[in-house]
Design a protein around this motif. Sequence first.
Motif: not given
Lengths: 124, 212
Positions: A76-93
Amino acid sequence: MLRNVLSAAALACTAVLATAMPASADDPSPVPDTTAAPTDSGEQAAETGPSPVPSDRGATEATPAPAEEGDGVSVVPRGAPDTGDAPAAGQSGGDGLLIGGGAAAVLAAGGAAVFVVRRRASGA
Amino acid sequence: MTPFSRRAVVAVAVAFLVAGCGGGGSGGGGSVGDGPAATGAPGTGASAAAGSSVSGPRPLARSVPVGLEIPALGVDTPVVRLGLAPDRTVEVPPITADDPAGWYRYSPTPGRPGPSVILGHVTVGAYGDGVFRQLARLRRDDGITVRLENGTAAEFAVTSVRTVAKADFPTEDVYGDTARPELRLITCGGPLEDGEYRDNVIVFAALRATTP
């Protein structure tokens, strides 16, 4: 008249600089997480986590093998999975729009300058 | 001011306007609309698969998952294997464009008794939406099909969708033993706090059918 042309050119340059500033002040595009791509081969490969720190060899060896026939979760893994790399707010666009805006300003300023010069040459 | 010098000034003003529109657009385009808050849709219930009976399709032979389909969300993705990170948290799929889902290899293979755990990203940084971006939209009885390496497939039906704070991650509900074959799909959700999602979205599903 020449003064007008020069001031128009100066204004155009200011416009370009004003639009270019935020782009240059922006941080470089975000570096994606170097999460290790899970591999299909080998038990050890899957243990190389996203962190480059290879200091947890003991844990690797202590990890039980995946349940082959046993049902249920064997580890059983520890803690909660980090399954979201925050979107780059308006970086490329955002950069694209800034560049587009700057280019439009340059074009418009150039057009204005040509217009003034031609009008002046024609003596109107 | 002569007429054409006035025109020149007007032209420059237009240039300013055009440039201003570009800059303003960039500021607004970064975070509007696709913010993480949209992902944090409230769950449809707090109970997992507790209400269903143990009887159902016969469990499949053990075979690792290679593909995942969620027709209701238009998801059809390969599945990679995940283990444990050095800090003993579960590994997550790679941050890439067209990011795949990942099966936690210390959980049962889909179709075997117990909770098979598959994770996917809600967003993948500069690449935009992750494979599980719309996971919170799943509703009870929506179908999920997992293709296995041996050519068989397990079809699951959603029993509940929960959005829970990461601080209160329901470890027992997710990883605890179950008598029948079940599936857990996990991603992030809720608002962003200091660049991290506050919640997890967890889909609970039970085996509905198998394809030999």
